[in-house]
Design a protein around this motif. Structure first.
Motif, PDB file in Angstrom:
ATOM      1  N   LEU A 452       0.854  -1.187   0.000  1.00  0.00           N
ATOM      2  CA  LEU A 452       0.000   0.000   0.000  1.00  0.00           C
ATOM      3  C   LEU A 452       0.888   1.234   0.000  1.00  0.00           C
ATOM      4  O   LEU A 452       2.119   1.145   0.053  1.00  0.00           O
ATOM      5  N   VAL A 453       0.295   2.395  -0.051  1.00  0.00           N
ATOM      6  CA  VAL A 453       1.040   3.649   0.073  1.00  0.00           C
ATOM      7  C   VAL A 453       1.249   3.919   1.554  1.00  0.00           C
ATOM      8  O   VAL A 453       0.280   3.979   2.320  1.00  0.00           O
ATOM      9  N   ILE A 454       2.496   4.055   1.978  1.00  0.00           N
ATOM     10  CA  ILE A 454       2.788   4.344   3.372  1.00  0.00           C
ATOM     11  C   ILE A 454       3.550   5.666   3.450  1.00  0.00           C
ATOM     12  O   ILE A 454       4.543   5.873   2.734  1.00  0.00           O
ATOM     13  N   GLU A 455       3.073   6.555   4.300  1.00  0.00           N
ATOM     14  CA  GLU A 455       3.619   7.912   4.397  1.00  0.00           C
ATOM     15  C   GLU A 455       3.663   8.350   5.849  1.00  0.00           C
ATOM     16  O   GLU A 455       2.934   7.816   6.699  1.00  0.00           O
ATOM     17  N   PRO A 456       4.485   9.382   6.164  1.00  0.00           N
ATOM     18  CA  PRO A 456       4.444   9.970   7.509  1.00  0.00           C
ATOM     19  C   PRO A 456       3.126  10.707   7.729  1.00  0.00           C
ATOM     20  O   PRO A 456       2.604  11.359   6.820  1.00  0.00           O
ATOM     21  N   PHE A 457       2.592  10.578   8.910  1.00  0.00           N
ATOM     22  CA  PHE A 457       1.393  11.309   9.323  1.00  0.00           C
ATOM     23  C   PHE A 457       1.876  12.610   9.949  1.00  0.00           C
ATOM     24  O   PHE A 457       2.316  12.642  11.091  1.00  0.00           O
ATOM     25  N   LEU A 458       1.806  13.722   9.177  1.00  0.00           N
ATOM     26  CA  LEU A 458       2.442  14.968   9.582  1.00  0.00           C
ATOM     27  C   LEU A 458       1.530  15.862  10.411  1.00  0.00           C
ATOM     28  O   LEU A 458       1.983  16.527  11.337  1.00  0.00           O
ATOM     29  N   ALA A 459       0.268  15.937  10.073  1.00  0.00           N
ATOM     30  CA  ALA A 459      -0.617  16.868  10.768  1.00  0.00           C
ATOM     31  C   ALA A 459      -2.059  16.508  10.476  1.00  0.00           C
ATOM     32  O   ALA A 459      -2.375  15.871   9.470  1.00  0.00           O
ATOM     33  N   ILE A 460      -2.935  16.955  11.375  1.00  0.00           N
ATOM     34  CA  ILE A 460      -4.363  16.822  11.139  1.00  0.00           C
ATOM     35  C   ILE A 460      -4.740  17.699   9.950  1.00  0.00           C
ATOM     36  O   ILE A 460      -4.265  18.824   9.800  1.00  0.00           O
ATOM     37  N   ALA A 461      -5.585  17.185   9.104  1.00  0.00           N
ATOM     38  CA  ALA A 461      -6.016  17.952   7.933  1.00  0.00           C
ATOM     39  C   ALA A 461      -6.706  19.239   8.355  1.00  0.00           C
ATOM     40  O   ALA A 461      -7.372  19.311   9.391  1.00  0.00           O
ATOM     41  N   ARG A 462      -6.516  20.277   7.555  1.00  0.00           N
ATOM     42  CA  ARG A 462      -7.155  21.546   7.850  1.00  0.00           C
ATOM     43  C   ARG A 462      -8.668  21.416   7.817  1.00  0.00           C
ATOM     44  O   ARG A 462      -9.228  20.596   7.088  1.00  0.00           O
ATOM     45  N   TRP A 463      -9.291  22.236   8.635  1.00  0.00           N
ATOM     46  CA  TRP A 463     -10.751  22.217   8.700  1.00  0.00           C
ATOM     47  C   TRP A 463     -11.250  23.626   8.441  1.00  0.00           C
ATOM     48  O   TRP A 463     -10.681  24.585   8.962  1.00  0.00           O
ATOM     49  N   PRO A 464     -12.339  23.786   7.641  1.00  0.00           N
ATOM     50  CA  PRO A 464     -13.025  22.752   6.878  1.00  0.00           C
ATOM     51  C   PRO A 464     -12.113  22.126   5.822  1.00  0.00           C
ATOM     52  O   PRO A 464     -11.081  22.703   5.483  1.00  0.00           O
ATOM     53  N   PRO A 465     -12.477  20.965   5.307  1.00  0.00           N
ATOM     54  CA  PRO A 465     -11.628  20.311   4.301  1.00  0.00           C
ATOM     55  C   PRO A 465     -11.307  21.236   3.137  1.00  0.00           C
ATOM     56  O   PRO A 465     -12.183  21.862   2.547  1.00  0.00           O
ATOM     57  N   GLY A 466      -9.994  21.355   2.852  1.00  0.00           N
ATOM     58  CA  GLY A 466      -9.550  22.179   1.733  1.00  0.00           C
ATOM     59  C   GLY A 466      -9.454  23.655   2.011  1.00  0.00           C
ATOM     60  O   GLY A 466      -9.181  24.442   1.103  1.00  0.00           O
ATOM     61  N   SER A 467      -9.616  24.068   3.265  1.00  0.00           N
ATOM     62  CA  SER A 467      -9.628  25.497   3.582  1.00  0.00           C
ATOM     63  C   SER A 467      -8.216  26.048   3.743  1.00  0.00           C
ATOM     64  O   SER A 467      -7.241  25.310   3.825  1.00  0.00           O
ATOM     65  N   ASP A 468      -8.123  27.387   3.814  1.00  0.00           N
ATOM     66  CA  ASP A 468      -6.852  28.054   4.059  1.00  0.00           C
ATOM     67  C   ASP A 468      -6.459  27.923   5.528  1.00  0.00           C
ATOM     68  O   ASP A 468      -7.276  27.580   6.387  1.00  0.00           O
ATOM     69  N   TYR A 469      -5.208  28.249   5.793  1.00  0.00           N
ATOM     70  CA  TYR A 469      -4.705  28.268   7.165  1.00  0.00           C
ATOM     71  C   TYR A 469      -5.492  29.281   7.997  1.00  0.00           C
ATOM     72  O   TYR A 469      -5.767  30.394   7.552  1.00  0.00           O
ATOM     73  N   ASP A 470      -5.868  28.883   9.208  1.00  0.00           N
ATOM     74  CA  ASP A 470      -6.632  29.742  10.106  1.00  0.00           C
ATOM     75  C   ASP A 470      -5.881  29.857  11.430  1.00  0.00           C
ATOM     76  O   ASP A 470      -5.859  28.905  12.221  1.00  0.00           O
ATOM     77  N   PRO A 471      -5.250  31.005  11.719  1.00  0.00           N
ATOM     78  CA  PRO A 471      -4.445  31.125  12.939  1.00  0.00           C
ATOM     79  C   PRO A 471      -5.264  31.048  14.222  1.00  0.00           C
ATOM     80  O   PRO A 471      -4.701  30.819  15.305  1.00  0.00           O
ATOM     81  N   ASP A 472      -6.581  31.225  14.123  1.00  0.00           N
ATOM     82  CA  ASP A 472      -7.430  31.174  15.316  1.00  0.00           C
ATOM     83  C   ASP A 472      -8.017  29.786  15.556  1.00  0.00           C
ATOM     84  O   ASP A 472      -8.721  29.565  16.553  1.00  0.00           O
ATOM     85  N   ASP A 473      -7.736  28.846  14.683  1.00  0.00           N
ATOM     86  CA  ASP A 473      -8.279  27.503  14.835  1.00  0.00           C
ATOM     87  C   ASP A 473      -7.388  26.693  15.762  1.00  0.00           C
ATOM     88  O   ASP A 473      -6.568  25.884  15.311  1.00  0.00           O
ATOM     89  N   THR A 474      -7.528  26.924  17.053  1.00  0.00           N
ATOM     90  CA  THR A 474      -6.609  26.362  18.037  1.00  0.00           C
ATOM     91  C   THR A 474      -7.221  25.279  18.905  1.00  0.00           C
ATOM     92  O   THR A 474      -6.486  24.440  19.440  1.00  0.00           O
ATOM     93  N   TRP A 475      -8.515  25.226  19.076  1.00  0.00           N
ATOM     94  CA  TRP A 475      -9.124  24.303  20.029  1.00  0.00           C
ATOM     95  C   TRP A 475      -8.983  22.844  19.577  1.00  0.00           C
ATOM     96  O   TRP A 475      -8.982  21.929  20.411  1.00  0.00           O
ATOM     97  N   PHE A 476      -8.854  22.625  18.298  1.00  0.00           N
ATOM     98  CA  PHE A 476      -8.763  21.258  17.796  1.00  0.00           C
ATOM     99  C   PHE A 476      -7.375  20.906  17.276  1.00  0.00           C
ATOM    100  O   PHE A 476      -7.149  19.775  16.863  1.00  0.00           O
ATOM    101  N   THR A 477      -6.474  21.863  17.264  1.00  0.00           N
ATOM    102  CA  THR A 477      -5.155  21.625  16.674  1.00  0.00           C
ATOM    103  C   THR A 477      -4.038  21.658  17.693  1.00  0.00           C
ATOM    104  O   THR A 477      -2.923  21.244  17.383  1.00  0.00           O
TER     105      THR A 477
END
Length: 478
Positions: A452-477
């Motif tokens: 299978l494809v095996i890769e490093p798990f670097l970070a939780i995907a941004r939310w909402p899916p496909g969104s830009d970086y949000d500096p205030d999105d801290t409670w879940f990150t």
């Protein structure tokens, strides 16, 4: 920045010939576009997986300032690229002169992206606020962090009878409201600020007391963050009224206990009584001791289009009421992505029941700071007291934090899926697994890579899916 652009750094302006520099031969439009890409990179809106790049060390000054000081050619292009100056951060150390400069350089028609940090004392605050609010018709994004809204120096209260025709994203993070201001707050109204209209507003963050005192019109809201941090509960009816007032809602993030159990209860007959027909993604984190609200929310909402579900700090019993709901497997027919953050469910029978309540999962993410083999992986590997042959038969992608000592369990899970004909396609594991693997573990990784494809798990995907970086999105990150 100058080094990142491939030129020699300058201190102050170069008045000599610039055409000997290859990058200075680029057309104005192309170089201006490069400046904008560099700015987006610095603002965090583009991914950068190269931690060793020179660029990562050059973040002390904004890109627009740095490039305007390289040479006269760069300066002319920077000043002529008005959108470079649309991002205005107003904090403790930002002067009135800086604010005026950015407003002037961005021109009269470029929509503005403003961030106000009023959590510490700011000199000449009223003068700065006057300048900011004079540009209300140009606001496209506006975020404010404030410890207290006062009647002496009103900030958000200036928006009561106002309109913001270009405003698309609004973040109100307010910890407190003084007693004098409370007398004039129109708390009973469902729309309290921007009552003259904000037709383009689609992204809204209400943190602290904002959801109680400073709520704008929300019929067009597609992304809503509810972040209760001050112990003032919105209540079940308030929660229901809020969601039903936002028919376009597609992405909902809740960090909120919602009810005060001493004064409010969640109705026992609330099954699918809150319609959110366009909801695609949902995040839940319930602070305090009311974690049964996890189940209450999932039971109450009717979201036939829900595709993504993120749950943070779910404990052993917090989803019991949900998975015991009759017909629960048909409640979210479109759901295919499930993420657990800092969860603590280790009882295999219970976890199997949860998986059965959400049968269509194709991507599962499990991120925890606790180093133990995730229970789900043990079940999939056939190494738990509960044996389930085809748990989540459609599962294709598995992302998880994993101690390197448990790499063998991951291999056993993949082998078992291969044997049953329900193949995993992508496996992402903690970076340490790749960085510190010994010879035997390298062989395991090689075997996995062949299947299978095996890769490093670097970070939780941004939310909402496909969104830009949000500096205030801290409670879940964090």
């Amino acid at each position: 920045m100058a080094q990142a652009l491939g030129i020699s750094p300058q201190y102050g302006f170069s008045t000599g010939p610039v055409h000997s520099c290859p990058i200075c031969r680029l057309p104005h439009e192309l170089l201006g576009h490069i400046f904008r890409l560099a700015q987006r990179h610095q603002l965090g809106e583009l991914e950068d997986d190269d931690d060793d790049s020179d660029y990562s060390t050059v973040k002390t000054q904004p890109v627009e300032v740095v490039v305007s000081q390289v040479n006269l050619y760069f300066r002319d292009i920077a000043l002529g690229t008005r959108v470079l100056w649309r991002h205005i951060n107003l904090g403790q150390n930002d002067s009135v002169e800086k604010l005026r400069m950015y407003l002037a350089r961005s021109g009269p028609r470029v929509p503005l992206h403003l961030r106000l940090d009023l959590t510490r004392g700011i000199v000449a605050l009223t003068e700065k606020l006057d300048l900011v609010f004079e540009q209300l018709d140009r606001w496209q994004r506006f975020t404010i962090h404030s410890k207290i809204e006062t009647s002496d120096v009103p900030v958000i209260s200036r928006l009561y009878d106002a309109s913001a025709p270009l405003l698309e994203q609004l973040g109100l993070c307010v910890d407190d409201v003084d007693s004098e201001n409370l007398k004039s707050v129109r708390r009973a109204d469902s729309e309290q600020i921007l009552t003259q209209g904000c037709p383009r507003l689609t992204v809204l963050r209400l943190r602290g007391l904002s959801m109680h005192f400073f709520r704008p019109p929300i019929p067009n809201i597609t992304t809503l963050y509810l972040e209760q941090t001050r112990g003032l509960f919105i209540g079940y009816e308030g929660f229901k009224d809020l969601l039903t007032a936002a028919p376009a809602l597609a992405h909902l993030s809740i960090f909120d206990a919602i009810i005060d159990e001493g004064a409010d209860t969640w109705p026992t007959d609330s099954v699918s009584c809150i319609p959110v027909p366009n909801l695609i993604s949902l995040r839940l984190s319930i602070p305090g001791t009311l974690q049964h609200v996890f189940s209450d929310i999932l039971i109450s909402i009717s979201a036939p289009r829900l595709e993504y579900l993120v749950l943070r700090d779910v404990g052993e019993t917090h989803l019991d009421k949900f998975w015991q709901l009759p017909g629960v497997a048909h409640k979210f027919p479109a759901l295919h992505s499930l993420t657990f953050l800092e969860f603590d469910i280790r009882e295999t029978d219970r976890l199997v029941m949860i998986c059965g309540a959400l049968p269509g999962i194709t991507e599962f993410t499990c991120a925890s700071s606790t180093s133990y083999a995730p229970t789900l992986l043990l079940i999939m590997a056939g190494k738990s007291p509960t044996s389930v042959e085809n748990l989540w038969p459609n599962l294709c992608t598995l992302n998880m934090t994993l101690d390197i000592e448990d790499l063998g369990i991951a291999k056993a899970a993949v082998e078992r899926r291969l044997g049953s004909g329900h193949l995993l396609k992508t496996l992402r594991l903690s970076r340490d697994v790749f960085d510190y693997a010994d010879e035997e573990e390298e062989e395991t990784l090689e075997w996995l890579g062949g299947n299978l494809v095996i890769e490093p798990f670097l970070a939780i995907a941004r939310w909402p899916p496909g969104s830009d970086y949000d500096p205030d999105d801290t409670w879940f990150t964090n």
